[in-house]
Each structure stands twice: as C-alpha cells, then as structure tokens.
Scaffold this motif. Structure first.
Motif, PDB file in Angstrom:
ATOM      1  N   SER A  14       7.532  23.316  46.019  1.00 36.87           N
ATOM      2  CA  SER A  14       6.207  22.688  46.064  1.00 36.87           C
ATOM      3  C   SER A  14       5.792  22.391  47.509  1.00 36.87           C
ATOM      4  N   TYR A  15       6.736  22.303  48.418  1.00 38.86           N
ATOM      5  CA  TYR A  15       6.451  22.130  49.844  1.00 38.86           C
ATOM      6  C   TYR A  15       6.009  23.455  50.476  1.00 38.86           C
ATOM      7  N   LEU A  16       6.705  24.532  50.130  1.00 39.19           N
ATOM      8  CA  LEU A  16       6.472  25.825  50.767  1.00 39.19           C
ATOM      9  C   LEU A  16       5.323  26.611  50.133  1.00 39.19           C
ATOM     10  N   ILE A  45      -4.347  36.080  42.440  1.00 41.22           N
ATOM     11  CA  ILE A  45      -3.604  37.016  43.293  1.00 41.22           C
ATOM     12  C   ILE A  45      -2.777  36.246  44.322  1.00 41.22           C
ATOM     13  N   ALA A  46      -3.385  35.257  44.963  1.00 36.02           N
ATOM     14  CA  ALA A  46      -2.656  34.443  45.948  1.00 36.02           C
ATOM     15  C   ALA A  46      -1.495  33.713  45.284  1.00 36.02           C
ATOM     16  N   HIS A  47      -1.738  33.161  44.115  1.00 33.28           N
ATOM     17  CA  HIS A  47      -0.708  32.436  43.382  1.00 33.28           C
ATOM     18  C   HIS A  47       0.443  33.373  43.000  1.00 33.28           C
ATOM     19  N   PHE A  48       0.116  34.542  42.511  1.00 33.77           N
ATOM     20  CA  PHE A  48       1.121  35.522  42.099  1.00 33.77           C
ATOM     21  C   PHE A  48       2.034  35.901  43.263  1.00 33.77           C
ATOM     22  N   TYR A  49       1.436  36.303  44.374  1.00 29.54           N
ATOM     23  CA  TYR A  49       2.247  36.746  45.506  1.00 29.54           C
ATOM     24  C   TYR A  49       2.986  35.595  46.181  1.00 29.54           C
ATOM     25  N   SER A  50       2.427  34.399  46.142  1.00 26.31           N
ATOM     26  CA  SER A  50       3.150  33.265  46.733  1.00 26.31           C
ATOM     27  C   SER A  50       4.424  32.979  45.947  1.00 26.31           C
ATOM     28  N   TYR A  51       4.369  33.104  44.614  1.00 24.29           N
ATOM     29  CA  TYR A  51       5.582  32.923  43.810  1.00 24.29           C
ATOM     30  C   TYR A  51       6.635  33.970  44.162  1.00 24.29           C
ATOM     31  N   CYS A  52       6.210  35.199  44.373  1.00 22.62           N
ATOM     32  CA  CYS A  52       7.144  36.259  44.754  1.00 22.62           C
ATOM     33  C   CYS A  52       7.828  35.930  46.078  1.00 22.62           C
ATOM     34  N   ILE A  53       7.039  35.578  47.057  1.00 20.87           N
ATOM     35  CA  ILE A  53       7.570  35.321  48.400  1.00 20.87           C
ATOM     36  C   ILE A  53       8.464  34.090  48.405  1.00 20.87           C
TER      37      ILE A  53
END
Length: 96
Positions: A14-16, A45-53
């Motif tokens: 939740s921090y990153l 899209i931003a949410h999806f890729y942020s979870y991946c990273i």
C-alpha cells in the motif's frame, strides 16, 4: 529496503502501489493523447500494471534480491514494451 523490513507485506504494497500507479498514470496520459478512452479505463490499466510491478518487486525482495536488479528491470521492460499503448488501443472508444 528498510521500509520493506519495517512493514508487513500488505503495508509495503500500500506504500509502493500509489507511487508506481502515479508513474504509470503519467505514462498512460502521454501515450493516450491521440486515443479516445474513458478515464476509468486509464485507471484500470494503471492499476493492473502497478499490481504486476509491485508483485514482482515484492517477490524479488522476498527472494533476498538474488536477481541482479538491472536484469530484473530489463526483463520487466522487455515484457512491458508497448503494452500500455496496446492496452489503450484495446479500450479505445470508437465513434460510429
């Protein structure tokens, strides 16, 4: 690394996540200038890729950072190269 060890995984995530998602939103806005797309789809899209990273970074930290960080970044870059543009085009709003 200190932040990671001082927090539980969920707190670290939740921090990153907001930082990564903010960077992705800037990239998405840059890529979406010529594409008609709903704001909610950009957010998805931003949410999806942020979870991946973030997930990959957490796995890397849990693995005691054994993989060279430059190699990890190169792998992520190779996979993601062009992905945001393709995702935006898939969500593009077509006017009839």
């Amino acid at each position: 690394m200190n932040v990671y060890h001082s927090l539980h995984q969920e707190e670290f995530q939740s921090y990153l996540s907001p930082m990564i998602q903010g960077l992705l939103k800037m990239k998405i806005e840059e890529e979406a200038q010529e594409i008609s797309i709903k704001e909610s789809d950009k957010e998805f899209i931003a949410h999806f890729y942020s979870y991946c990273i973030v997930g990959l970074l957490i796995d890397w930290l849990n693995d005691d950072m054994r993989e060279n960080p430059e190699r990890l970044f190169d792998k992520m870059d190779e996979i993601m190269h062009g992905c945001i543009t393709r995702a935006l085009k898939r969500f593009e709003i077509h006017q009839n």
